[in-house]
Design an enzyme around this catalytic site. Structure first.
Site, mmCIF file in Angstrom:
data_model
loop_
_atom_site.group_PDB
_atom_site.id
_atom_site.type_symbol
_atom_site.label_atom_id
_atom_site.label_comp_id
_atom_site.label_asym_id
_atom_site.label_seq_id
_atom_site.Cartn_x
_atom_site.Cartn_y
_atom_site.Cartn_z
ATOM 1 N N GLU B 179 0.828 -1.215 0.000
ATOM 2 C CA GLU B 179 0.000 0.000 0.000
ATOM 3 C C GLU B 179 0.862 1.263 0.000
ATOM 4 O O GLU B 179 0.551 2.259 0.661
ATOM 5 C CB GLU B 179 -0.961 -0.034 1.189
ATOM 6 N N HIS B 404 -18.655 -8.734 4.574
ATOM 7 C CA HIS B 404 -17.303 -8.274 4.876
ATOM 8 C C HIS B 404 -16.676 -9.195 5.916
ATOM 9 O O HIS B 404 -17.217 -9.366 7.002
ATOM 10 C CB HIS B 404 -17.343 -6.829 5.414
ATOM 11 N N HIS B 405 -15.554 -9.787 5.550
ATOM 12 C CA HIS B 405 -14.785 -10.636 6.461
ATOM 13 C C HIS B 405 -13.429 -10.007 6.706
ATOM 14 O O HIS B 405 -12.459 -10.321 6.022
ATOM 15 C CB HIS B 405 -14.573 -12.035 5.864
ATOM 16 N N GLU B 406 -13.367 -9.092 7.653
ATOM 17 C CA GLU B 406 -12.046 -8.625 8.066
ATOM 18 C C GLU B 406 -11.471 -9.714 8.959
ATOM 19 O O GLU B 406 -12.078 -10.078 9.974
ATOM 20 C CB GLU B 406 -12.150 -7.295 8.824
ATOM 21 N N HIS B 474 -8.892 -7.822 0.174
ATOM 22 C CA HIS B 474 -8.134 -6.625 0.532
ATOM 23 C C HIS B 474 -6.923 -7.016 1.380
ATOM 24 O O HIS B 474 -7.000 -7.934 2.190
ATOM 25 C CB HIS B 474 -9.021 -5.622 1.265
ATOM 26 N N GLU B 499 -8.958 5.176 -0.230
ATOM 27 C CA GLU B 499 -9.211 5.557 1.163
ATOM 28 C C GLU B 499 -8.019 6.260 1.798
ATOM 29 O O GLU B 499 -8.191 6.983 2.782
ATOM 30 C CB GLU B 499 -9.625 4.344 2.008
#
Lengths: 694, 694
Positions: B179, B404-406, B474, B499
């Protein structure tokens, strides 16, 4: 699952500030209920915190420091201010789901010290001591607090400062294996790396220091006091090894590290396992102690109706002696449909609960030695193993097939597949699993005895319970009494089992007289006794391996090595040749109302009598080491005025573990509680006795 | 799932030993089908093996060595005897499930060298080159052989020996993060550690060397040749970083290590990913290349009918700008039932396929920064999120909620729970999941880009496919074209997304002109464009953060940043304020028949026209960096003789990403294939054009 409330408690808590012996403000003492053991703590001027223990007025643990080194936050927690002290007494009785005894008294005085880090971090912790008649347990507790949430333990700084160069029964400190031979030396003579190097038969081992040993560590002082150091309730924390200061005779905790060298990741509220010191001037009291069980939490499983102690046979020893193999490619696959059927028939005929089948599933052609992650899928049988047919056949015969999940230590792979694997078991009427962890652990860099794996073993017990599956873990961390909390976790291996006799230098005759004082202090072992064909040259003349006992000692082990899970490990044909001796294995139960440890000396001998659960039958096992020995057993524990039919399985007159191990004599007598048995044990021998009401 | 057979192949294999140019016995050459690229290998007298590449007669890759260092068996595999050489030509056309184009030609000449270790180990391997018109891919293959079964790669010794100190678009070599901001320097000026240290907004990063960079690495030579180095089909192997020799301009592979420092555990037959070198004198050809996709395996999923490109909105940007939070304890929880309902209504009204809801599940109060293993269970909603009601409501409205699976990078925890989590999705009519890997990886010591995690990402794609679930990962390793093999794996983040503009120094205007030449070479990115409220001081006057583009550039990104998964990332209220501009986001499709890269220069600008899948509509996106720019677009790709209604969304006259970013003009024109568009892009600006048949 949730915590089970006490249903049958005799539960007394007494606030007993009056019994505290406060010598000035820095000393606090508490004694055991019988006052034989006295624990004293001292908070020195500089903040160092010590504890010491006396037994019958003699020092057993000299002032020893407590503390921690943390890597996050980076702080040494070893000077404290004692904020306050609480004490209480508990005396309750509880009933285990299964066990050596049907009822266990939990009686201790507790001392809880509320301490604050003296270096100014503001961190608070509690040090809790429980003083039993049998010994002392203590743990660290970190309450929830604003200045400490997540933290990383770099090392625990717990000392056991001994009074001398004690005789010690030890195995080398190691992060991955506990399958070592025991050594008996003075503390100052421990040579752990040398000992580890001399063990070629242990395939995966990680010794790390010359002066490191594992627990349970059994010691005997020059004046005859027995001391056992171990831990209880090892959960979310690595196993504790001990480093020996050979001059000062101080043992210091050494925790098993993780892949990056940290020891434990904790979050407040957090507590360590209990550090346990069991003390007695009688060796038999060490064996009879239930302190480690008492320090564990009650059963976390609500419905325990499906949990049953078991005797089993299986397709296993034949692989160890080379008759067959786990893998199919060899052309001599053991776990065939026909062979399994024969074992089911044998089990049904002789009253066994289960048949263990190892090598039933694909993957054994390439399962070991390469840190391979995807080995077994736990649901794919070999083509010559008809799992559907055998499930039905076993059910018809009233026998359970015992599942085998060798993980090859690829634990990430196993964890991904556990649900599917346990569902497969449920679909095929299997409710017991033997797990295995042979190999280097994956996640790579983790160790069998580190925090991550400790959590894994507990996860397995918990998930198995959800599927109503009983567990027998091989190659796990050594037990610490968690079978109280997870009664479906019937047994573990976690030490050098009988199979080492099949293909290594083996287990010397003293081995089984040491195990109860060491490995078994934490919980039952699946030792796999019952070998009748002692010398392996009977299979193959070139073999020099043998079991290092007489046949009768193999029988005695069913009584001396307490376990709710006992295998009759030998081949069908060997039992069929000796049906009279086999009768003892058929008769001996695996659950008990009571145990009488009649005599014992670690490394030398052990005699125990056990009363069958819910029945008036008693069973005695007596074993000796490499020396022959006469055993005199008073039967005064029997019900008075009752006649018992007693069957004695004893070594033959010329029996000797080396020269004539299979010689045995079986005698039947009618005896009462006034009778005494006088039995000669051969070198490496033993005897087994069944005593049944007429 | 199994390998899908080719259904529509124009498949030609020509044995072409005659095209090999053998200069003596040690040189072997093969040229691209169009002969612009020539690959030559040389096996030197001492066994060293070199390859080199020319493009239109100019050297692009000077002689570069190939080889391996292995730690088990311990051997350096870098001198070879070439046993034989095979060659072939393939020319086939295949249809992706979705993509930039509806049909892809796979045309290359292959050279396969059968090599044997010259040091006497007997190890054999094959080095396979595929020479396309667009570049070269090569890999190592280790066939099954008696002398090599399991092996451990200590390092791969692949070199890319460049011809000069090229202009390079790079991010620092790192084991855990991609990133980063892109830097544009000469190779000799790369300062990776310095660059990493200057990125405080990246929470978990593991830079390791001053001269290390990641791939895809984009370079431009002094004489205008564009070179892109990356890899294709990264499976069961760690990601490759590159170490720069700043004097010799030699890049050498550096694989991401595991927890104990090893690079890869392989078992024969084994093959490495393809190492890819895409070469052209036109920057647009680099972008248009399908070589990486062609080097991947065909779809492993039989039934692809359930896989659909998607546009979505969701509860996400509001957390980044601080309007709400993922966690509930803050008192401003974003993922409430009411808020989700509003997004479902908005999605249904405006034709969006999905609504992403982050922060729906318990655990966010303590999810990050402590290497905590048990964080989320993926099935327990917060009490103010009514998953049952919302599932039904979304179904009624014809909208899919995106799960959403963080994982908080606790991957062992996720792997244990994946089946249950995907079943929960199926039970609640969800068929897309956005995964996240924010944090330090558990298994501790492993890295985001190491072999273990590479295998994990593939396992997720495979398991998701079993549940007919589409995937958007992600914080994974950067893609390598695996979306061909796993077409349910729609997109990844794996780079610095939009973001960062919300809470860090952000992404400078050039960022989106570099990403297509770097990160996007491996596959689609979930960049989350469409921010209309550019300056965040509109929410909170104290904020100085802003998106570093104009509004029109945000629209253009839907075309310039190819992805089958596109979010309209801004808040409902912001879109409702500008319905005219929002119309472009509503209109722009996410699946295409064709792409025309009209002009491009990495770091400067990019203009591309795309034809909507199955329709005659075209969409154009044009973006620039911090400089304003006039774009001249010939519409000669349109169907002759047809009139198109063209809607142009362009920067306002005074638009400027810094001073006036939200100024835009919308114009409608009727145009034909003879028309030309002349549009001024503001500083940091862009334009978006929809062209629909009248």
């Amino acid at each position: 699952m949730k915590s089970k409330s006490l249903k049958n408690p005799i539960f007394i808590i007494i606030v007993m500030s009056n019994i505290l012996c406060l010598k000035g403000q820095n000393f606090v003492s508490v004694s055991s209920p019988d006052r034989a053991i006295v624990l004293t703590t001292l908070n020195a001027e500089n903040g160092t915190f010590f504890y010491n223990i006396t037994y019958k007025g003699k020092s057993v643990i000299e002032p020893s420091i407590l503390g921690f080194s943390m890597s996050k936050p980076e702080i040494d927690l070893n000077t404290f201010e004692i904020l306050s002290v609480d004490s209480s007494e508990v005396d309750e009785t509880w009933k285990p789901v299964w066990g050596e005894v049907s009822s266990i008294r939990n009686h201790y005085k507790e001392l809880r010290l509320f301490a604050k880090d003296k270096t100014g971090s503001g961190i608070e912790l509690q040090i809790t001591f429980r003083v039993f008649n049998e010994g002392v347990g203590f743990r660290y507790e970190f309450p929830k607090q604003s200045v400490l949430n997540h933290f990383i333990v770099a090392e625990e700084l717990t000392q056991f400062n001994l009074t001398g160069d004690h005789k010690t029964f030890w195995i080398p400190g190691d992060y991955d294996s506990n399958e070592y031979l025991y050594h008996t030396t003075r503390l100052s003579e421990v040579e752990a790396l040398k000992a580890s190097n001399s063990e070629p038969a242990i395939s995966v081992k990680t010794p790390y220091a010359a002066n490191a040993v594992q627990t349970p560590l059994m010691m005997k002082t020059a004046d005859g006091i027995y001391i056992n150091i171990h831990e209880a309730a090892l959960v979310n924390y690595p196993a504790m090894n001990l480093m020996i200061d050979k001059r000062g005779f101080i043992l210091t905790s050494h925790l098993v590290p993780d892949a990056v060298g940290n020891k434990a990741y904790l979050q407040t509220p957090a507590k360590t396992p209990w550090r346990t010191i069991i003390i007695s001037d009688k060796a038999t009291d060490i064996l009879a102690s239930k302190m480690i069980l008492n320090l564990n939490e009650p059963a976390a499983i609500e419905d325990v109706s499906w949990i049953k102690p078991q005797k089993f046979v299986g397709i296993w020893w034949e692989m160890h002696i080379g008759k067959s193999t786990w893998d199919k490619a060899s052309g001599k696959h053991g776990a065939t449909t026909a062979n399994t059927k024969a074992y089911i028939d044998f089990a049904a005929k002789n009253g066994f609960d289960g048949v263990l089948v190892e090598g039933w599933n694909e993957g054994w052609e390439d399962w070991f030695g390469n840190w391979k992650e995807e080995v077994f899928d736990f649901v794919t049988p070999y083509s010559d193993y008809d799992v559907e047919y055998l499930s039905k056949y076993a059910k018809e015969k009233g026998v359970k097939i015992i599942m085998h999940h060798e993980t090859s230590a690829s634990v990430t792979n196993y964890e991904r597949r556990m649900d599917e694997a346990y569902q497969f078991m449920a679909d095929h009427q299997m409710n017991s699993v033997k797990t295995g962890y042979v190999g280097k652990i994956i996640p790579r860099g983790e160790h069998h005895d580190g925090q991550w794996m400790v959590n894994h073993y507990v996860r397995v017990a918990e998930k198995a319970a959800k599927y109503k599956i009983m567990l027998d873990a091989h190659e796990p961390v050594r037990p610490t009494g968690l079978h109280r909390t997870y009664p479906n976790w019937l047994a573990c291996e976690a030490a050098r089992g009988n199979e080492f006799n099949a293909w290594s230098a083996g287990n010397p005759p003293e081995h089984e007289t040491i195990l109860p004082f060491t490995r078994l202090m934490g919980g039952p072992m699946d030792y796999t006794p019952g070998i009748f064909t002692i010398k392996l040259n009977q299979y193959d003349q070139s073999k020099t391996n043998q079991v290092h006992t007489t046949l009768c000692k193999q029988l005695a082990l069913y009584v001396t090595m307490y376990s709710p899970l006992q295998m009759a490990a030998d081949l069908i044909e060997n039992y069929e040749k000796k049906p009279d001796a086999f009768q003892f294995i058929k008769d001996v139960p695996v659950d008990w109302d009571d145990a009488k440890y009649l005599e014992a000396e670690p490394g030398d001998y052990l005699t125990v009598a056990r009363k069958e659960k819910g029945k008036d039958n008693w069973f005695i096992g007596a074993i000796t080491d490499e020396n022959s020995r006469e055993v005199n057993i008073s039967l005064d524990f029997l019900e008075p005025g009752v006649k018992y039919i007693t069957t004695i399985y004893r070594d033959g007159e010329t029996a000797d573990w080396q020269t004539n191990p299979e010689s045995y004599i079986i005698e039947k007598k009618k005896l009462t509680n006034k009778s005494t048995l006088k039995i000669l044990l051969a070198k490496g021998g033993g005897c087994a006795v069944s005593i049944m009401k007429e």
